[in-house]
Motif scaffolding. Structure first.
Motif, PDB file in Angstrom:
ATOM      1  N   ALA A 147      -1.240   3.426   4.781  1.00 34.65           N
ATOM      2  CA  ALA A 147      -1.270   3.697   6.224  1.00 34.65           C
ATOM      3  C   ALA A 147      -0.866   5.139   6.510  1.00 34.65           C
ATOM      4  CB  ALA A 147      -0.338   2.744   6.956  1.00 34.65           C
ATOM      5  N   PRO A 148      -1.455   5.750   7.541  1.00 38.79           N
ATOM      6  CA  PRO A 148      -1.127   7.146   7.845  1.00 38.79           C
ATOM      7  C   PRO A 148       0.231   7.334   8.500  1.00 38.79           C
ATOM      8  CG  PRO A 148      -2.678   6.284   9.445  1.00 38.79           C
ATOM      9  CD  PRO A 148      -2.527   5.231   8.396  1.00 38.79           C
ATOM     10  N   GLU A 264      -7.306   0.805   3.440  1.00 35.78           N
ATOM     11  CA  GLU A 264      -8.056   0.401   2.267  1.00 35.78           C
ATOM     12  C   GLU A 264      -7.658  -1.046   1.980  1.00 35.78           C
ATOM     13  OE1 GLU A 264      -8.448   1.611  -2.444  1.00 35.78           O
ATOM     14  OE2 GLU A 264      -7.527   3.011  -1.017  1.00 35.78           O
ATOM     15  N   TRP A 265      -8.531  -1.988   2.370  1.00 37.40           N
ATOM     16  CA  TRP A 265      -8.139  -3.396   2.394  1.00 37.40           C
ATOM     17  C   TRP A 265      -7.663  -3.910   1.049  1.00 37.40           C
ATOM     18  CZ3 TRP A 265      -7.214  -3.719   7.058  1.00 37.40           C
ATOM     19  CH2 TRP A 265      -8.104  -3.287   8.046  1.00 37.40           C
ATOM     20  N   SER A 266      -8.219  -3.407  -0.050  1.00 34.92           N
ATOM     21  CA  SER A 266      -7.822  -3.900  -1.363  1.00 34.92           C
ATOM     22  C   SER A 266      -6.375  -3.565  -1.696  1.00 34.92           C
ATOM     23  CB  SER A 266      -8.744  -3.325  -2.445  1.00 34.92           C
ATOM     24  OG  SER A 266      -8.654  -1.902  -2.477  1.00 34.92           O
ATOM     25  N   ARG A 267      -5.775  -2.612  -0.994  1.00 41.69           N
ATOM     26  CA  ARG A 267      -4.373  -2.269  -1.219  1.00 41.69           C
ATOM     27  C   ARG A 267      -3.429  -3.131  -0.392  1.00 41.69           C
ATOM     28  NH1 ARG A 267      -3.156   4.004  -0.849  1.00 41.69           N
ATOM     29  NH2 ARG A 267      -1.207   3.185  -1.736  1.00 41.69           N
ATOM     30  N   VAL A 268      -3.959  -3.825   0.599  1.00 42.88           N
ATOM     31  CA  VAL A 268      -3.115  -4.563   1.545  1.00 42.88           C
ATOM     32  C   VAL A 268      -3.319  -6.071   1.426  1.00 42.88           C
ATOM     33  CG1 VAL A 268      -2.513  -4.840   3.980  1.00 42.88           C
ATOM     34  CG2 VAL A 268      -3.243  -2.602   3.125  1.00 42.88           C
ATOM     35  N   LEU A 269      -4.556  -6.510   1.243  1.00 42.68           N
ATOM     36  CA  LEU A 269      -4.901  -7.922   1.312  1.00 42.68           C
ATOM     37  C   LEU A 269      -5.051  -8.528  -0.070  1.00 42.68           C
ATOM     38  CD1 LEU A 269      -7.673  -7.617   4.062  1.00 42.68           C
ATOM     39  CD2 LEU A 269      -5.243  -8.095   4.405  1.00 42.68           C
TER      40      LEU A 269
END
Length: 279
Positions: A147-148, A264-269
């Protein structure tokens, strides 16, 4: 809980004046049915043909769904993630966000007796800390992967019922006085100065007072706000706790979770919430 049909349509003035929640777009059928927490509905957001197409596409991909909870909550529905760019563009327009803020679309099916107990759609920022079950303090320190800024969270949920359900299966917001009854601040102070909550509540009976009970109607969209904006801290609104009443008739629903920022969804979900490889 009061049923949807018994609820008057409220003025949007208090919501539009809110300093802590994301401001969604306009829609000719948009109706505010509850304040603190704010809950909107849009009837006939999807047509019967659109709902049928989603059910058909999802039917062959269903798998058991899980629920991230260390303390409580249970879920036994089945579901899948679908690539639906046209529908997501429509959802992004209603939410007034960029399409890259929408995580992959989920479709769920509840067979008779299946349910999803008390939960919120806010994202947990790691293992619970004492007095801060959703780790909003940690969110302020370390944010979300990729996240920024700190405070990034799911700020809007739009779910759309894909079938009529005559018996059971209602979505019930039964903890709308959570903050007043159990939280770390008093009354509606959360909406003036949001802060973390400890997560304790009456799991079975709700928080008392008037809740909201919404019976599934094919094509009906429901909009609510699991957390404040990132700029306001991304704090979980515990008053937006809700559950899915046990189904008696089969129930289908599409769920769109919307974040304050692209990620980047693969880093969170986890894999359950990501599109299958190749899609």
């Amino acid at each position: 809980c009061r049923s949807l049909t018994s609820l008057p349509s409220l003025s949007h003035e208090r919501y539009r004046a809110s300093k802590i929640f994301h401001q969604i777009g306009s829609h000719p059928e948009l109706r505010l049915i509850h304040e603190f927490p704010f809950i909107f509905t849009v009837p006939n957001f999807l047509s019967a043909a659109e709902c049928a197409a989603l059910r058909e596409r999802a039917a062959g991909r269903l798998a058991p769904q899980t629920f991230d909870s260390d303390a409580y909550g249970a879920r036994d529905s089945q579901g899948c993630v679908l690539d639906e760019p046209g529908l997501q563009a429509k959802l992004a327009a209603l939410a007034a966000v960029g399409e890259n803020q929408l995580q992959p679309l989920k479709v769920s099916r509840y067979a008779p007796e299946q349910r999803f107990t008390i939960h919120t759609d806010a994202w947990r920022a790691g293992p619970a800390e004492p007095g801060d079950w959703f780790n909003d303090r940690r969110r302020q320190r370390s944010g979300v992967p990729g996240a920024p800024i700190a405070g990034v969270n799911r700020i809007v949920t739009i779910f759309v019922y894909l079938s009529d359900v005559a018996r059971g299966g209602r979505t019930r917001f039964r903890w709308t006085r959570y903050d007043e009854c159990e939280g770390g601040t008093l009354g509606r102070d959360f909406y003036d100065a949001p802060a973390p909550g400890h997560g304790r509540t009456d799991l079975e009976n709700g928080s008392g007072g008037d809740g909201v009970s919404i019976r599934p109607e094919e094509g009906l969209a429901v909009v609510h706000f699991p957390a404040t904006t990132a700029e306001s801290g991304g704090f979980t609104d515990y008053n937006a706790f809700h559950d899915a009443e046990p189904a008696i008739d089969e129930k289908w629903i599409a769920q769109q979770f919307i974040w304050s920022h692209p990620l980047e969804w693969s880093r969170v979900l986890d894999a359950e919430n990501l599109l299958p490889p190749g899609e």
